[in-house]
Structures are given as structure tokens and as C-alpha cells.
Design a protein around this motif. Structure first.
Motif, PDB file in Angstrom:
ATOM      1  N   VAL A 199      23.750   3.038 -18.800  1.00 26.01           N
ATOM      2  CA  VAL A 199      23.233   3.965 -19.809  1.00 26.01           C
ATOM      3  C   VAL A 199      22.650   5.222 -19.174  1.00 26.01           C
ATOM      4  CG1 VAL A 199      21.466   4.250 -21.597  1.00 26.01           C
ATOM      5  CG2 VAL A 199      22.826   2.144 -21.493  1.00 26.01           C
ATOM      6  N   ALA A 200      21.954   5.073 -18.058  1.00 27.55           N
ATOM      7  CA  ALA A 200      21.241   6.209 -17.479  1.00 27.55           C
ATOM      8  C   ALA A 200      22.167   7.325 -17.036  1.00 27.55           C
ATOM      9  CB  ALA A 200      20.387   5.730 -16.302  1.00 27.55           C
ATOM     10  N   ASP A 201      23.319   6.982 -16.454  1.00 24.44           N
ATOM     11  CA  ASP A 201      24.197   8.016 -15.897  1.00 24.44           C
ATOM     12  C   ASP A 201      25.621   7.994 -16.463  1.00 24.44           C
ATOM     13  OD1 ASP A 201      25.087   5.680 -14.776  1.00 24.44           O
ATOM     14  OD2 ASP A 201      24.567   6.195 -12.707  1.00 24.44           O
ATOM     15  N   ARG A 202      25.863   7.130 -17.445  1.00 24.54           N
ATOM     16  CA  ARG A 202      27.177   7.007 -18.091  1.00 24.54           C
ATOM     17  C   ARG A 202      28.297   6.701 -17.101  1.00 24.54           C
ATOM     18  NH1 ARG A 202      27.641   6.963 -23.809  1.00 24.54           N
ATOM     19  NH2 ARG A 202      29.831   7.466 -23.393  1.00 24.54           N
ATOM     20  N   GLN A 203      27.987   5.989 -16.046  1.00 25.40           N
ATOM     21  CA  GLN A 203      29.002   5.589 -15.085  1.00 25.40           C
ATOM     22  C   GLN A 203      29.642   4.276 -15.531  1.00 25.40           C
ATOM     23  OE1 GLN A 203      29.994   7.420 -12.203  1.00 25.40           O
ATOM     24  NE2 GLN A 203      28.833   8.894 -13.419  1.00 25.40           N
ATOM     25  N   GLN A 204      30.980   4.206 -15.456  1.00 28.73           N
ATOM     26  CA  GLN A 204      31.685   2.991 -15.834  1.00 28.73           C
ATOM     27  C   GLN A 204      31.258   1.837 -14.921  1.00 28.73           C
ATOM     28  OE1 GLN A 204      32.817   4.325 -18.844  1.00 28.73           O
ATOM     29  NE2 GLN A 204      34.506   2.868 -18.543  1.00 28.73           N
ATOM     30  N   ILE A 205      31.159   0.629 -15.496  1.00 28.98           N
ATOM     31  CA  ILE A 205      30.791  -0.529 -14.690  1.00 28.98           C
ATOM     32  C   ILE A 205      32.052  -1.239 -14.217  1.00 28.98           C
ATOM     33  CG2 ILE A 205      28.540  -0.852 -15.768  1.00 28.98           C
ATOM     34  CD1 ILE A 205      29.737  -3.076 -17.439  1.00 28.98           C
ATOM     35  N   ALA A 206      31.917  -1.959 -13.097  1.00 25.63           N
ATOM     36  CA  ALA A 206      33.086  -2.571 -12.470  1.00 25.63           C
ATOM     37  C   ALA A 206      33.560  -3.815 -13.201  1.00 25.63           C
ATOM     38  CB  ALA A 206      32.768  -2.919 -11.016  1.00 25.63           C
ATOM     39  N   ASP A 207      32.627  -4.598 -13.769  1.00 27.12           N
ATOM     40  CA  ASP A 207      33.007  -5.833 -14.462  1.00 27.12           C
ATOM     41  C   ASP A 207      31.805  -6.352 -15.236  1.00 27.12           C
ATOM     42  OD1 ASP A 207      31.346  -7.422 -12.649  1.00 27.12           O
ATOM     43  OD2 ASP A 207      32.945  -7.153 -11.183  1.00 27.12           O
ATOM     44  N   TYR A 208      32.021  -7.443 -15.975  1.00 26.49           N
ATOM     45  CA  TYR A 208      30.975  -7.957 -16.863  1.00 26.49           C
ATOM     46  C   TYR A 208      29.789  -8.552 -16.114  1.00 26.49           C
ATOM     47  CZ  TYR A 208      33.541 -12.325 -16.013  1.00 26.49           C
ATOM     48  OH  TYR A 208      34.171 -13.391 -15.423  1.00 26.49           O
TER      49      TYR A 208
END
Length: 793
Positions: free
Chosen positions: A473-482
Motif C-alpha cells: 500500500v505504501a509504495d504501490r509496488q507489486q508483490i511477488a506472491d501471496y
């Protein structure tokens, strides 16, 4: 079983055919002799509605003849688990399990719970293994022959082939489709297959498993991102009043489990709420939890249609389905549409639903129908971009080939702009009930519209998929996995099981089309949820020590030198958890499991031969007759499913067992040349020419009994309605023998209606409203009918 793969899933069927060329055995168990049967090594006829009796017979055969994979079953299933003293099996209670409440037609499953401890010798009378043996002891080959109409010698061939084709060196797969699911105990049929496969050691291993054959390009996707009313995306339970889900804390407490990966439910749920409501979702307001409507009862399609027919529904938005033709009791569905104030239909053509007044109830005129209909032309698959999720949970992204014509728009365009306009309409509202709509995140327009496309305000399906994947949420960076998801509001994720499909900008893994030489798994072709695993629970492909069950069947294994799991697939197990890691009784989640507990989503880490929870109709599959049957139950005094919903209404009559007015079985099915209710195929001139009209498939014996010749007109009737069509007299249909009595079966395709280039009678006019208790699906694969030569008029 439960599928005609060659004709209904022909692209997928190339793989069984390739396997047969290499020596595999194909077995087809079906009421009709189809092209799948013709391509099989062994075809076995079965009476529609008796699948559990057949599978129960196989389970009994495996147990009675010591054909089960002992090392696998002892280590990886709950066979040794002791069940509560309060449990009473259906075997001892006329077909009913303990906890049944007759007034409510429901079970309280408290008595199905585990007791303390296990018996690794499998001799304790209340261990799962012994309960299983007693439950299925009555499912003998002779009983299978009597109940199913399947010749004993053919049944024994199937049992022998499956038992011999299991163990360390060999595996077998089971493929099914709606021939199983569209029954009043469909989920239990699949459970029976799961029990059989667990006993044979065929779950989590290459060449094993149970494949749900999907007849649509993304029907798996519409299950994952659910069309079921009682689920949220990723199989999260929908908050419900009956469960007391008044607050987020209560919801998480009620839905959470201590052991297994589902203990991460708080991370999945809070991340979903953050994806939906963005900055407005905070810990102070339960992350917007109160903005989600709470279930107050059965809100399924069939129940809603019944309420609609009673004038209790005002408006209806329908796309992706054609209930006036394709849903059960289609005549009642059409009546229901006349009771609306308005209906919005989105489809490729003017379907029966979009033009339901063409078949208005007799005596009424279209001008008398109050429903105002809005028909929106929608784009076809080649006219929009997005993902398909198929049978093996594989997401594959496709681009748009051409713009849709004129004012036609995609479903995504319609939903996005409807939401945008509603948000604008309610922007100034101070009503608390509107806060959820006002706070929805709704930023899906492309940053730069594609100059090649005419439609400039088309939402970006890739932007939607990026939200589905999840981000910090803080930087809108995509996450790698769940595994990166948190329950503190710092992550957002639209569908946790899909997380990893879009791990970084420009990295849409569903676009991948890379073959991997030497690896038949092809891990870089598309993206398989969860975490790109091609086989779920693949820790079971290695023995408890982490070694291959055999070199021939190696798939995932423990690399002691590297201190991690590795193999041909992404290991469905904690990478660094050694096989000899002991279980931690005080642990939470998968920390509670040992290094040899492969079923990470289960609370105990074991495959469930016996289901102490999760099903509404019993811990073990049990043979019941369909809601309509020409015979009584041979195995139990209980005739049919005690918890299936029957919709007792004057306009939904159901014939009693053995009703002489309706002596024949009828089943519905698809043909290759037409598609479901015909919405996508009856407007195609080539397909319409190939399969131009409705027909009823009957055996020569049934035809002779009724004086019917091939291509004669016949009338098929049930307590709900009657239809007319041509007779197709063929030995593909055959009579069944039950206790010396002949039982005939009628086969009906369900593709025709009163719109399109070719028209014909609607098989779904004959089907009753009913609901299987777990997934609310109708029963249209086994009911009763009558048949006569002639026409309606």
C-alpha cells in the motif's frame, strides 16, 4: 465418469489419446455409449444417478482386496485418526449420519469431530480406516450390478485395472464434468473419487489427481473469482448473519482454523478489503468490513429465480447466462422474468432471456408484460483482452484481436462505466449504507489508450489483474506472491490465490508461452495458481523421507545438500522445511504440521478420507437415489439426499419414487456442434447446419415398446412440462436391469430454444427446481419422464 470428454472437451481429449498411444488404459463409465466410449479401452454402462454406488464399490474392492497404497495412506491421510464417540455412521442408521435434524433438513456436524489421538495400527474401531471399511462393506460387486446396472464382470475389470495401476510406480487420473456435479449429491460424488484416489496414492503425484473438466474458456476463473453467492474471491467465506459475523474480529474468529494454511485468512481478508476500499479502509473502521453486505439466507440463482417468480425481485442484470432457456425449470424462469420491473441483458445476440416475451405464458400478450428490457450488445472473446483460467488452474492472457462493432462493448467496459456512473451519482450521499460504493477503488482506465483501438475508454484488463495480484500500500509496488500478504493493512490483494501472476510492472506471467525442454510440466507456460504450482499438494509425490516414490514417478523431492525442496514443479510446501521436522502441537498454521504432512490447506495436514467438517450432507459419500427415481434405494431406507433442497411449490411438482406416470429416466447432455443453451452457437450458420434440430436419444428396446421409429415425433413429459422433438433410435442408449425389471433411459441435448438460426424444444423446461446443499446446483443428470409417440398438437 460424469463426462464425455471426446465430444465436450475435444481439445483436452487429445492428451488421453496421446497417452493411449503410449500404453495408457482409458476407461469410460457412462449411461450413453459416446465417442469417448468408442475411444476407450473399456466402456462400462451405468444408470444415471448411481455414481456413488459405483465408486463406493471401487472403494470397497480396494479395501477388501488390500489394494490400497499402505505407505501413502498411513503417512498422508487421516486413516489412523480416531473419531468422536458420539459419531453414528449412515451404515448403522438407515442412511442418516448422527446430527441430522429432520425439521430443518440439516446436519449438526459436532459428532463428526475427531477424538484425541491416532491408531497407527488402524485397528481401533473408531479410527477412520475402520469406519471407512464398515461404511462401504455393503457396496459389493453384486450390489453395484443391481443398483447401477453395470455388469459385474465389467465392474471388476475396472476395479482390477485401478488397483494394479497404483503404488510407487504407477498412478491413475479421474476426469469428471457436470455429469457428476449436476446431481443432488454432486459434491459427494467428487468426494468419493477423492477417497478412492487417496487410497490408491494418486493425489499430489504426476499422472494422478481428479480433473474437473471445464466446458467454458474460463469457468474455473468464475469459480475462483466466484459466482457463488456465499464466497468472496479466492474461496474466502462470505460474511453471514447466521454465523454471527457482525464484526471483522468475529468473522475472522469464526472462519479461521488453527492448523494449515487457512490460518492466514486474516491476511487474505484484510488485503482484499484494502484492494476494494483503498485509503478509506483503516483499522479504525475494520478496513471497511461493514460495507460488505451480510448473507441473510440462500441467495443462489435458483432460489432467487423462485423469489422472482413470486414477485419479490424488482430488477435483474443478466450476462454470461441464458436462464430463460439454460436454467432448470426454464418455463418458471421465463414466468419469473415477467414479474420484474426491469431487466438488463448483455449478450452477443438477442437470446431467449433477452426476448423472453416471445414465450410468454399462454393467454398473455407481450404488451401486457410490465418488465422493461434493456439489451446491451457485448463483445465476443476476440474483441476484448483478459485472462482465461482453465481446468488445470492455468491463467493464460489473451489480447484483443479487433474492436467490437458499432456500439458493442466488453463486459468489463459495462461494469467499469456502470460503477463509475454510480459512484458519481452517490458522491454526495451521507447515507451510511452508501459508504462502500463511494469508497470503492475504481482506477482501471489505461494510462495510455492503445492508438490501434477505436474505443478509447475501454478499461485495462491488465490493471485489473495487477490489483488481483496485489501490492504494498505504501509504495504501490507489486508483490511477488501471496506469502507477502499482511493483516495490518499494509498490503492489498484482490484474489490471494492469483497472487504472483503479475509480480512487477510489465511482468504479466499469464502471457508467458515458454516451453521447457526436458520438463513436461512447462512451468513457464502461463501461470497456475497458487504460486505457479502445476500439481497441488505435490509434497505427496515424495515419500515421508522426501525421496522419490520411484524414479519413474519423481516430481518434487528434498535436496538434503541444499536444505530445500526442489523438482520439476514449484514445491507446494515450505521450501526449507525438512522431511524429518516434527509436528508442533503448539504451533499455528503450517508450523503445526510435520515435514511429512503434504496437505497444507487442511488443518491436520492430511488428506481426508473422512470429512469431519466442510460438507453439509455427511462426512462420507453415501448412495441416495436422485430426487426423482423409478426405483427405491437398495442400500438404505433413506431414499434420497436428506438435505437437498426441493422447492415444494405448486409449480414445481416432483414425482415420487416408482411413479408409474413417469417410468423412464431422462438425462441431459451436450453435443460437440452446439454450445450450452445455444447462445454462442445457434447464430452460427456452419454449426447450425451441422446440428440443426433437437432430438431425443432412445434405445431400440424403448422405441419398440412405444411403437416409435427413427425420426418419429415424440413427446417427453415430466411433472413440470412437456416438449416435442424427433426420436433418434440408437444402440448408444441401452436399457438397464434392476431386480429383474427393465429400466429405460432417455437422452436429451439442451442447446435449442426459440431464438437463433435454428430453433427447437428446450430440455430445461422439464427440469425441477432443486439445489445440491453445498454448491446449490440443480439436478438435471437424473430425473424421471414419460415418452409417447406423437406431437403436442
Amino acid at each position: 465418469m460424469g463426462s464425455n470428454m471426446a465430444e465436450n472437451h475435444p481439445v483436452g481429449f487429445r492428451w488421453p489419446m496421446k497417452a493411449r498411444e503410449k500404453g495408457a488404459t482409458i476407461i469410460h463409465v457412462d449411461p450413453r455409449f459416446t465417442r469417448t466410449s468408442a475411444a476407450a479401452n473399456l466402456y462400462v454402462p451405468i444408470r444415471s444417478g448411481s455414481d456413488i454406488a459405483f465408486l463406493g464399490g471401487l472403494i470397497n474392492y480396494v479395501l477388501a482386496n488390500d489394494g490400497w497404497f499402505r505407505d501413502y495412506v498411513l503417512a498422508y491421510t487421516n486413516a489412523s485418526t480416531i473419531v468422536s464417540d458420539d459419531y453414528v455412521d449412515a451404515e448403522d442408521n438407515g442412511g442418516l449420519f448422527s446430527g441430522y435434524d429432520s425439521p430443518s433438513n440439516s446436519y449438526d456436524n459436532a459428532s463428526w469431530a475427531y477424538a484425541e489421538g491416532r491408531d497407527e495400527t488402524l485397528q481401533h474401531p473408531r479410527c477412520v480406516f475402520q469406519i471407512l471399511k464398515r461404511h462401504y462393506a455393503r457396496y459389493t460387486p453384486e450390489v453395484v450390478e443391481r443398483v447401477c446396472g453395470s455388469p459385474k464382470e465389467l465392474f471388476l475389470q475396472v476395479a482390477d485395472v485401478l488397483a494394479k495401476n497404483s503404488g510407487r510406480e504407477r498412478t491413475s487420473a479421474i476426469c469428471y464434468a457436470v455429469g457428476w456435479t449436476q446431481q443432488s449429491y454432486g459434491a459427494q460424488i467428487i468426494r468419493a473419487a477423492a477417497i478412492l484416489q487417496l487410497l490408491l496414492g494418486n493425489i499430489g503425484r504426476p499422472g494422478g489427481g481428479i480433473m474437473a473438466l471445464r466446458g467454458h474458456a474460463s469457468i474455473q476463473g468464475s469459480t475462483d473469482v466466484p459466482t457463488l453467492f456465499d464466497l468472496l474471491p479466492g474461496y474466502l467465506p462470505h460474511p453471514a448473519v447466521a454465523r454471527g459475523d457482525d464484526t471483522l474480529e468475529l468473522y475472522l474468529r469464526e472462519s479461521a482454523v488453527r492448523g494449515g494454511y487457512w490460518s492466514n485468512l486474516p491476511k487474505f481478508m484484510v488485503s482484499l478489503l484494502k484492494a476494494w476500499y483503498g485509503e478509506a479502509a483503516t483499522s479504525a473502521n475494520e478496513y471497511g468490513y461493514q460495507w460488505i453486505p451480510k448473507l441473510t439466507g440462500d441467495h443462489s440463482h435458483i432460489t432467487t429465480a423462485a423469489a422472482m417468480a413470486d414477485g419479490k425481485v424488482n430488477g435483474f442484470v443478466v450476462f454470461g447466462q441464458n436462464p430463460a432457456n439454460g436454467s432448470p425449470h426454464a418455463g418458471l424462469q421465463r414466468k419469473a422474468l415477467t414479474q420484474l420491473d426491469w431487466m438488463v441483458a448483455l449478450d452477443l445476440y438477442e437470446t431467449e432471456t433477452a426476448a423472453f416475451w416471445y414465450a410468454a405464458p399462454e393467454g398473455s400478450k407481450p404488451a401486457d408484460i410490465k418488465t422493461e428490457v434493456f439489451l446491451f450488445p457485448t463483445a465476443g472473446p476476440g474483441e476484448k483482452e483478459g485472462t482465461f483460467t482453465n481446468t488445470q488452474r492455468l491463467l493464460q492472457y489473451h489480447d484483443k484481436a479487433v474492436d467490437p462493432p458499432n456500439d458493442t462493448r466488453s463486459d468489463l467496459w459495462f461494469l467499469y462505466h456502470l460503477g463509475r456512473r454510480l459512484k458519481e451519482l452517490y458522491r454526495g450521499s451521507t447515507n451510511p449504507r452508501d459508504e462502500g460504493l463511494r469508497n470503492l477503488t475504481w482506477d482501471y482506465l489505461p494510462d495510455r489508450p492503445n492508438p490501434e483501438y477505436r474505443i478509447k475508454d475501454e478499461p485495462s484488463a491488465e490493471k485489473v489483474l495487477m490489483e488481483v495480484n496485489g501490492y504494498t500500500v505504501a509504495d504501490r509496488q507489486q508483490i511477488a506472491d501471496y506469502e507477502r500478504l499482511k493483516d495490518d493493512g499494509s498490503t492489498a490483494c484482490g484474489v490471494w490465490i492469483y497472487s504472483g501472476v503479475f509480480p512487477a510492472p510489465g511482468q504479466n506471467l499469464a502471457r508467458r508461452r515458454n516451453r521447457t525442454p526436458g520438463n513436461y510440466v512447462d512451468p513457464e507456460w502461463g501461470f497456475a495458481w497458487p504460486g505457479n504450482r502445476r500439481i497441488l499438494y505435490n509434497r505427496a509425490s515424495a515419500d515421508p523421507a522426501g525421496k522419490h516414490w520411484s524414479e519413474r514417478k519423481k516430481y518434487v523431492w528434498w535436496d538434503a545438500a541444499a536444505g530445500s525442496w526442489t523438482g520439476l514443479d514449484v514445491p507446494d510446501f515450505p521450501r526449507k522445511k525438512a522431511p524429518n521436522t516434527p509436528a508442533n502441537d503448539q504451533g499455528i498454521g503450517i508450523d503445526r504440521h510435520s515435514g511429512s504432512d503434504p496437505f497444507t490447506l487442511k488443518a491436520d495436514g492430511r488428506g481426508w478420507l473422512f470429512a469431519p467438517s466442510g460438507l453439509k450432507d455427511g462426512p462420507l459419500p453415501t448412495h441416495y437415489e436422485p430426487l426423482e427415481s423409478p426405483i427405491t434405494n437398495d442400500l438404505y431406507s433413506r431414499q434420497d439426499s436428506p438435505v437437498a433442497k426441493r422447492f415444494r411449490r405448486k409449480d414445481n411438482a416432483i414425482s415420487p419414487p416408482g411413479d408409474p406416470q413417469y417410468p423412464y429416466i431422462v438425462t441431459t447432455y451436450r453435443v460437440t456442434e452446439q454450445y450450452t443453451s445455444g447462445s454462442m452457437s445457434r447464430w452460427n450458420s456452419w454449426l447450425s447446419e451441422l446440428m440443426p434440430e433437437m432430438f431425443a436419444e432412445i434405445s431400440p428396446e424403448l422405441a419398440a415398446e412405444n411403437g416409435i421409429e427413427n425420426l418419429d415425433w415424440v413427446v417427453i413429459s415430466t411433472p413440470r412440462n412437456q416438449i416435442e422433438c424427433k426420436a433418434l433410435v440408437t444402440r448408444r442408449m441401452r436399457p438397464f436391469r434392476h431386480n429383474g425389471k427393465i429400466i429405460h433411459e432417455v437422452g436429451l441435448p439442451y442447446h435449442w430454444g426459440y431464438k437463433g438460426l435454428v430453433t427447437g424444444a428446450m430440455a430445461n423446461d422439464l427440469i425441477a427446481l432443486s439445489e445440491e446443499p453445498n454448491v446449490y446446483i440443480q439436478e438435471d443428470k437424473a430425473l424421471t419422464c414419460n415418452l409417447r409417440k406423437g406431437r403436442l398438437r
